[in-house]
Enzyme design. Structure first.
Site, PDB file in Angstrom:
ATOM      1  N   CYS A   2       0.680  -1.264  -0.317  1.00  0.00           N
ATOM      2  CA  CYS A   2       0.195   0.104   0.321  1.00  0.00           C
ATOM      3  C   CYS A   2       1.118   1.312  -0.187  1.00  0.00           C
ATOM      4  O   CYS A   2       1.810   1.065   0.385  1.00  0.00           O
ATOM      5  CB  CYS A   2      -0.543  -0.134   1.248  1.00  0.00           C
ATOM      6  SG  CYS A   2      -1.634  -1.242   1.379  1.00  0.00           S
ATOM      7  N   GLY A  28      -1.769   1.024  -4.525  1.00  0.00           N
ATOM      8  CA  GLY A  28      -3.301   0.449  -4.365  1.00  0.00           C
ATOM      9  C   GLY A  28      -4.325   1.245  -5.012  1.00  0.00           C
ATOM     10  O   GLY A  28      -4.145   2.010  -4.653  1.00  0.00           O
ATOM     11  N   ASN A 101       1.840   0.377   5.747  1.00  0.00           N
ATOM     12  CA  ASN A 101       2.465  -0.519   4.568  1.00  0.00           C
ATOM     13  C   ASN A 101       2.992  -2.307   5.302  1.00  0.00           C
ATOM     14  O   ASN A 101       3.397  -1.920   5.532  1.00  0.00           O
ATOM     15  CB  ASN A 101       2.631   0.280   3.362  1.00  0.00           C
ATOM     16  CG  ASN A 101       3.729  -0.429   2.328  1.00  0.00           C
ATOM     17  OD1 ASN A 101       4.521   0.023   1.602  1.00  0.00           O
ATOM     18  ND2 ASN A 101       3.167  -1.243   1.534  1.00  0.00           N
ATOM     19  N   THR A 302       6.095  -0.976 -16.231  1.00  0.00           N
ATOM     20  CA  THR A 302       7.104  -0.557 -15.414  1.00  0.00           C
ATOM     21  C   THR A 302       8.160  -1.120 -16.297  1.00  0.00           C
ATOM     22  O   THR A 302       9.443  -1.186 -16.017  1.00  0.00           O
ATOM     23  CB  THR A 302       6.871  -1.510 -14.868  1.00  0.00           C
ATOM     24  OG1 THR A 302       5.482  -1.049 -13.773  1.00  0.00           O
ATOM     25  CG2 THR A 302       8.171  -1.599 -13.126  1.00  0.00           C
ATOM     26  N   ASP A 365       9.611  -6.657 -16.411  1.00  0.00           N
ATOM     27  CA  ASP A 365      10.274  -6.261 -15.077  1.00  0.00           C
ATOM     28  C   ASP A 365      10.605  -7.747 -14.574  1.00  0.00           C
ATOM     29  O   ASP A 365      11.446  -8.086 -14.090  1.00  0.00           O
ATOM     30  CB  ASP A 365       9.856  -5.102 -14.756  1.00  0.00           C
ATOM     31  CG  ASP A 365       8.269  -4.986 -14.627  1.00  0.00           C
ATOM     32  OD1 ASP A 365       7.145  -4.691 -15.504  1.00  0.00           O
ATOM     33  OD2 ASP A 365       7.222  -6.287 -13.152  1.00  0.00           O
TER      34      ASP A 365
HETATM   35  O1  PRP Z   1       3.170 -12.166 -14.616  1.00  0.00           O
HETATM   36  P1  PRP Z   1       1.791 -11.320 -14.409  1.00  0.00           P
HETATM   37  O2  PRP Z   1       0.829 -12.106 -13.491  1.00  0.00           O
HETATM   38  O3  PRP Z   1       0.837 -11.188 -15.690  1.00  0.00           O
HETATM   39  O4  PRP Z   1       2.470 -10.302 -13.612  1.00  0.00           O
HETATM   40  C1  PRP Z   1       3.549  -9.533 -13.323  1.00  0.00           C
HETATM   41  C2  PRP Z   1       2.958  -8.270 -14.959  1.00  0.00           C
HETATM   42  O5  PRP Z   1       2.321  -7.540 -13.866  1.00  0.00           O
HETATM   43  C3  PRP Z   1       3.188  -6.066 -13.971  1.00  0.00           C
HETATM   44  O6  PRP Z   1       2.069  -5.232 -14.491  1.00  0.00           O
HETATM   45  P2  PRP Z   1       1.000  -4.323 -14.412  1.00  0.00           P
HETATM   46  O7  PRP Z   1       0.260  -4.433 -15.639  1.00  0.00           O
HETATM   47  O8  PRP Z   1       0.762  -4.378 -12.977  1.00  0.00           O
HETATM   48  O9  PRP Z   1       1.559  -2.715 -13.876  1.00  0.00           O
HETATM   49  P3  PRP Z   1       2.539  -1.943 -15.116  1.00  0.00           P
HETATM   50  O10 PRP Z   1       2.028  -0.445 -15.623  1.00  0.00           O
HETATM   51  O11 PRP Z   1       3.640  -1.099 -13.898  1.00  0.00           O
HETATM   52  O12 PRP Z   1       3.695  -2.357 -15.809  1.00  0.00           O
HETATM   53  C4  PRP Z   1       4.469  -6.639 -14.284  1.00  0.00           C
HETATM   54  O13 PRP Z   1       4.812  -5.116 -14.519  1.00  0.00           O
HETATM   55  C5  PRP Z   1       4.381  -7.526 -15.060  1.00  0.00           C
HETATM   56  O14 PRP Z   1       3.593  -6.676 -16.807  1.00  0.00           O
HETATM   57  N1  GLN Z   2      -0.151  -3.845   0.399  1.00  0.00           N
HETATM   58  C1  GLN Z   2      -0.382  -3.519   1.912  1.00  0.00           C
HETATM   59  O1  GLN Z   2       0.748  -2.980   2.403  1.00  0.00           O
HETATM   60  C2  GLN Z   2      -1.247  -4.398   3.122  1.00  0.00           C
HETATM   61  C3  GLN Z   2      -1.767  -4.015   3.716  1.00  0.00           C
HETATM   62  C4  GLN Z   2      -2.378  -4.329   5.275  1.00  0.00           C
HETATM   63  N2  GLN Z   2      -2.221  -5.703   5.405  1.00  0.00           N
HETATM   64  C5  GLN Z   2      -4.339  -4.445   4.638  1.00  0.00           C
HETATM   65  O2  GLN Z   2      -4.049  -5.617   3.334  1.00  0.00           O
HETATM   66  O3  GLN Z   2      -4.590  -3.674   4.446  1.00  0.00           O
HETATM   67 MG    MG Z   3       3.605  -4.817 -16.242  1.00  0.00          MG
END
Ligand code: PRP
Ligand code: GLN
Ligand code: MG
Length: 506
Positions: A2, A28, A101, A302, A365
């Site tokens: 979070c 989050g 968090n 990312t 990533d």
């Molecule tokens: O294998 P998976 O379970 O799919 O997870 C990995 C993917 O999820 C995330 O992207 P996301 O769309 O969450 O965020 P981003 O736009 O920051 O890349 C990460 O950057 C990968 O692309």
């Molecule tokens: N991702 C987090 O940091 C979660 C904080 C807390 N454990 C919740 O579930 O609200």
């Molecule tokens: Mg991604």
């Protein structure tokens, strides 16, 4: 993971906290909340949704005061109900509000102790409510007049009782703002100051990007086990409150969680991601010197930073072959697999000319559940690619996370129990390249040599808090796997202080 923020200023803090939460939104997307303090009273607004949907003008107008905390939630414990959104509040001692968090790994045991020994009731299944009550109980051992030293003593006892990953920020009614970081510094937290004609203002946040946007100067990260107390005059006091502090910050923050323009533990995330790209490029060159890659294409967002650096290092053209719909959030942190799957297609679309007849190297990533890469590889083929290679700037994710990333079930991780080649086959890639774990650590160390060790549990199954065994992981998997989460709808009724709700007139 979070996002948390705390602000003690010489003027109203509602807008400053709102702005900070907006730039922490990537941490989050499920719920957001803010609690301010004014003339001895706490004011609360929290609900499910994005920051822009939760706070309307009428809520903002009521969130008065020069001191406040905020939270954006990505649930890792309990349900995703509004009742478990944050900040949380307890009335005794003093009146305390807290945003957290991370994830406590002994919250069940603490919950029982709180009830049977400390005579405190926990009304949700959130570990953050547990953390607040442990802090409140320990603070309650001090007298009516709190000094910084008393607060640090209470935090020291919190560290002795709580296990897991936690970065927390709190308001103590009438005394000021407090933040603390667990003894391994697993989750990040920084603080900064802003000078005004009326005196110093202090912001505490998960990532330095929140300070940048608010015009605050980054002072530094809180160290492992360290606490900061900001008094009502805006003066801050810090102390390391853990018996054996050791920095083992979560390396996945550098891989995916944090924004690239943040500085965590003295390292620019942008810089660590560039190094990841270089190192992975080196690996490809050494494993496959006469490669036939025509073009490197990132999977936005990312992976962009790593992919560009990798392409330059390989001497291969870099092209943005996928366009991202800016109105769809991060898919990985969405709560259910159906939603995640659907969102990948809504979020990304291929530009055919960048694929037609080419051997493409797609770069992400990380590969976690494999939701993104499976669909993306198919899209690349549909767009006419001849060969589709896949590179992950992180090593295979094989183990659950217990410190604040919602990866509770090993069976949901595509690389769990599989070799790199098997994953490549399963996702439909012609060839797969993963980062080496030592290279990943060195990528971070090259940016800040003081970061010696990390929490790399999702890659190596080594849990730095020393309290995680097979039995713990089995219980976690059974209670928080995707289908178990679908069944626990969550109770949205708030048993809490008055929450500014939607029935109010504008
Ligand atoms: O294998 P998976 O379970 O799919 O997870 C990995 C993917 O999820 C995330 O992207 P996301 O769309 O969450 O965020 P981003 O736009 O920051 O890349 C990460 O950057 C990968 O692309
Ligand atoms: N991702 C987090 O940091 C979660 C904080 C807390 N454990 C919740 O579930 O609200
Ligand atoms: Mg991604």
């Amino acid at each position: 993971m979070c996002g948390i923020v705390g602000l003690l200023a010489k003027q109203a803090v509602n807008q400053g906290i709102y702005d900070a939460l907006t730039v922490l939104q990537h941490r989050g997307q499920d719920a957001a909340g803010m609690m301010t303090w004014s003339e001895g009273r706490f004011l609360l607004r929290k609900s499910n949704g994005l920051v822009r949907d939760v706070f309307h003008t009428r809520h903002m107008a009521r969130l008065k005061g020069n001191l406040g905390i905020g939270h954006v939630r990505y649930p890792t414990a309990g349900s995703s109900s509004e009742a478990e959104s944050q900040p949380f509040y307890v009335n005794s001692p003093y009146g305390i509000a807290l945003a957290h968090n991370g994830n406590l790994t002994n919250s069940e045991q603490l919950k029982q102790e709180l009830f049977s020994t400390d005579l405190r009731h926990i009304n949700t299944s959130s570990d953050s409510e547990v953390l607040l009550n442990v802090f409140a109980h320990e603070l309650g051992k001090q007298g009516l007049h709190l000094e910084a030293e008393d607060i640090f003593d209470a935090v020291r006892r919190v560290h002795r009782r709580c296990k897991g990953g936690y970065a927390a920020v709190a308001i103590i009614n009438g005394f000021g703002m407090v933040a603390f970081r667990d003894p391994h510094g697993i989750r990040p937290v920084v603080f900064g100051t802003r000078q005004t004609d009326s005196g110093q203002e202090v912001m505490i946040a998960s990532e330095s990007v929140a300070l940048d946007v608010g015009g605050f100067e980054l002072e530094r990260d809180l160290g492992p086990g360290e606490a900061i107390f900001v008094d009502m005059q805006g003066q801050f006091h810090t102390q390391v409150c853990a018996d054996r502090p050791q920095l083992r910050s979560c390396i996945f923050e550098h891989v995916y969680l944090a924004r690239p323009d943040s500085i965590l533990d003295g390292a620019y995330v942008y810089g660590t991601r560039m190094q990841m790209g270089r190192k992975l490029g080196d690996r490809i060159l050494s494993e496959w010197p006469d490669h036939d890659i025509d073009v490197v294409i990132p999977i936005p967002d990312t992976s962009r930073t790593s992919a560009l650096e990798m392409a330059q290092h390989l001497g291969v053209t870099y092209r943005e072959g996928f366009m991202k719909n800016r109105y769809i959030g991060r898919t990985f942190i969405m709560p259910g697999q159906t939603q995640r799957k659907k969102s990948v297609r809504q979020k990304l679309n291929a530009i055919d000319v960048e694929f037609k007849g080419k051997n493409v190297l797609l770069v992400d990533d990380s590969i976690v559940r494999g939701t993104t890469c499976k669909q993306i590889i198919q899209m690349a083929r549909d767009a006419g690619a001849r060969k589709v290679y896949f590179a992950s700037a992180a090593p295979p994710v094989r183990y659950p996370n217990v410190y604040g990333i919602d990866m509770p079930a090993a069976v949901e991780l595509i690389a769990h129990g599989r070799t790199e080649e098997e994953v490549g086959e399963l996702i439909g890639a012609d060839r797969i390249f993963y980062q080496d774990l030592e290279d990943l650590k060195n990528a971070c160390r090259e940016v800040n040599p003081e970061m010696e060790a990390f929490d790399c549990s999702v890659f190596d199954g080594n849990y730095v808090t020393g309290d995680i065994d097979e039995a713990y992981l089995a219980v976690l998997e059974a209670s928080r796997n995707d289908s178990a989460k679908d069944q626990s709808a969550g109770d949205h009724a708030l048993v809490d202080m008055h929450n500014q709700d939607d029935d109010l007139d504008d």
